[in-house]
Design a protein around this motif. Sequence first.
Motif, short mmCIF file in Angstrom:
data_model
loop_
_atom_site.label_atom_id
_atom_site.label_comp_id
_atom_site.label_asym_id
_atom_site.label_seq_id
_atom_site.Cartn_x
_atom_site.Cartn_y
_atom_site.Cartn_z
N ALA A 157 22.58 5.64 -5.62
CA ALA A 157 23.05 4.82 -5.02
C ALA A 157 22.36 5.14 -3.46
CB ALA A 157 24.72 5.48 -4.72
N SER A 158 22.67 4.08 -2.51
CA SER A 158 21.98 4.08 -1.13
C SER A 158 22.58 5.25 -0.60
CB SER A 158 22.14 2.87 -0.55
OG SER A 158 21.64 1.72 -1.14
N ASN A 159 21.69 5.84 0.23
CA ASN A 159 22.12 7.04 1.30
C ASN A 159 22.55 8.21 0.55
OD1 ASN A 159 21.29 5.41 3.50
ND2 ASN A 159 23.03 4.51 3.27
N MET A 160 21.94 8.40 -0.75
CA MET A 160 22.37 9.62 -1.53
C MET A 160 21.13 10.45 -1.40
SD MET A 160 25.56 9.41 -2.38
CE MET A 160 25.86 10.46 -3.68
N GLU A 161 20.45 10.70 -2.50
CA GLU A 161 18.98 11.60 -2.34
C GLU A 161 17.99 10.64 -2.14
OE1 GLU A 161 21.94 13.40 -5.69
OE2 GLU A 161 20.90 11.41 -5.27
N ALA A 162 17.28 11.15 -1.16
CA ALA A 162 16.16 10.40 -0.59
C ALA A 162 15.13 10.71 -1.80
CB ALA A 162 15.49 10.83 0.59
N HIS A 163 14.04 9.79 -2.10
CA HIS A 163 13.24 9.98 -3.23
C HIS A 163 11.86 9.32 -2.95
CE1 HIS A 163 15.88 6.34 -3.67
NE2 HIS A 163 14.81 5.89 -4.46
N ARG A 164 10.81 9.69 -3.62
CA ARG A 164 9.63 8.87 -3.26
C ARG A 164 8.79 9.10 -4.75
NH1 ARG A 164 6.53 12.91 1.12
NH2 ARG A 164 6.78 14.96 0.16
N SER A 165 8.10 8.25 -5.19
CA SER A 165 7.35 8.49 -6.24
C SER A 165 5.86 8.22 -6.23
CB SER A 165 7.99 7.02 -7.21
OG SER A 165 9.23 7.27 -7.45
N SER A 166 5.36 8.68 -7.10
CA SER A 166 3.91 8.78 -7.58
C SER A 166 3.65 8.65 -9.07
CB SER A 166 3.24 9.96 -7.03
OG SER A 166 3.67 11.09 -7.61
N THR A 167 2.29 8.27 -9.24
CA THR A 167 1.88 8.30 -10.66
C THR A 167 0.50 8.67 -10.66
OG1 THR A 167 1.80 6.91 -12.57
CG2 THR A 167 1.75 5.79 -10.46
N ALA A 168 0.19 9.42 -11.96
CA ALA A 168 -1.13 9.77 -12.04
C ALA A 168 -2.07 8.78 -12.83
CB ALA A 168 -1.31 11.05 -12.66
N ARG A 169 -1.37 8.12 -13.95
CA ARG A 169 -1.79 7.13 -14.88
C ARG A 169 -1.46 5.89 -14.50
NH1 ARG A 169 -1.56 10.06 -20.56
NH2 ARG A 169 0.21 8.83 -20.30
N GLY A 170 -0.78 5.49 -13.67
CA GLY A 170 0.02 4.21 -13.41
C GLY A 170 1.18 3.97 -14.15
N ALA A 171 2.04 2.90 -13.79
CA ALA A 171 3.42 2.86 -14.18
C ALA A 171 3.79 1.31 -13.98
CB ALA A 171 4.44 3.71 -13.50
N PRO A 191 -2.78 3.58 -10.92
CA PRO A 191 -3.18 4.89 -11.18
C PRO A 191 -3.61 5.54 -9.84
CG PRO A 191 -4.41 3.88 -12.81
CD PRO A 191 -3.80 2.81 -11.70
N GLY A 192 -2.87 6.81 -9.59
CA GLY A 192 -3.13 7.64 -8.38
C GLY A 192 -2.01 7.11 -7.21
N TYR A 193 -1.37 6.09 -7.32
CA TYR A 193 -0.40 5.65 -6.47
C TYR A 193 0.59 6.82 -6.08
CZ TYR A 193 3.65 3.31 -4.23
OH TYR A 193 4.58 2.86 -3.16
N VAL A 194 0.67 6.99 -4.86
CA VAL A 194 1.73 7.86 -4.06
C VAL A 194 2.34 7.20 -2.86
CG1 VAL A 194 1.97 10.06 -2.66
CG2 VAL A 194 0.13 9.78 -4.52
N ALA A 195 3.69 6.80 -3.08
CA ALA A 195 4.64 6.43 -2.13
C ALA A 195 4.20 6.94 -0.54
CB ALA A 195 6.02 6.49 -2.46
N ASP A 196 4.08 6.14 0.30
CA ASP A 196 4.07 6.59 1.79
C ASP A 196 5.44 6.53 2.62
OD1 ASP A 196 4.97 3.84 1.90
OD2 ASP A 196 3.58 3.05 3.17
N GLY A 204 6.65 1.02 -18.66
CA GLY A 204 5.09 1.54 -19.03
C GLY A 204 4.73 2.44 -18.42
N GLY A 205 4.01 3.40 -18.95
CA GLY A 205 3.12 4.46 -18.16
C GLY A 205 4.13 5.65 -17.84
N GLU A 206 3.76 6.43 -16.68
CA GLU A 206 4.48 7.51 -16.45
C GLU A 206 4.86 7.50 -14.90
OE1 GLU A 206 2.21 10.88 -17.40
OE2 GLU A 206 2.30 10.61 -19.54
N ALA A 210 0.87 -1.19 -0.19
CA ALA A 210 0.14 0.02 -0.20
C ALA A 210 0.94 1.14 0.06
CB ALA A 210 -1.09 0.08 1.44
N GLY A 211 0.38 2.29 -0.63
CA GLY A 211 0.89 3.55 -0.71
C GLY A 211 0.10 4.47 -0.03
N SER A 212 0.41 5.71 0.20
CA SER A 212 -0.24 6.39 0.91
C SER A 212 -1.66 6.80 0.26
CB SER A 212 0.20 7.95 1.45
OG SER A 212 0.56 8.66 0.25
N ALA A 213 -1.45 6.62 -0.96
CA ALA A 213 -2.87 6.40 -2.13
C ALA A 213 -2.40 5.27 -2.88
CB ALA A 213 -3.08 7.89 -2.83
#
Length: 110
Positions: free
Chosen positions: A90-104, A48-53, A66-68, A23-26
């Motif tokens: 690389a690990s412990n470099m820029e922290a990141h979180r992903s989301s997608t409006a249409r799915g990926a 679609p609509g996924y947002v990392a938690d 596939g997707g965006e 599960a994501g936050s969405a």
Amino acid sequence: MVIDVGHPFTTTDWTAIDPTEHAGSAGFALWRTKQIGAVRIRMVEYTPGYVADHWCTRGHILLVTGGELRTELDDGRVIHLTAGQSYEVASNMEAHRSSTARGATLFIVD
């Protein structure tokens, strides 16, 4: 980078690996995961609509198949990727979180 995990040549039928739901936050992600030593390889589908938690600090090589995908970095940058594009971090470099409006759909090595 050389991945030396002492593993013989194999093939993978990703459709034969049962997905696990994360599960994501969405929305949610479906992971099909293969572990080879310390290397984790995944086919991931974001709904679609996924947002990392969470903010992720693990290193990845990520290819959008596939997707965006929208990836936000903790320094404020936002990266948009479509099929055929990748990112590498690389690990412990820029922290990141992903989301997608249409799915990926993603292929990830970490």
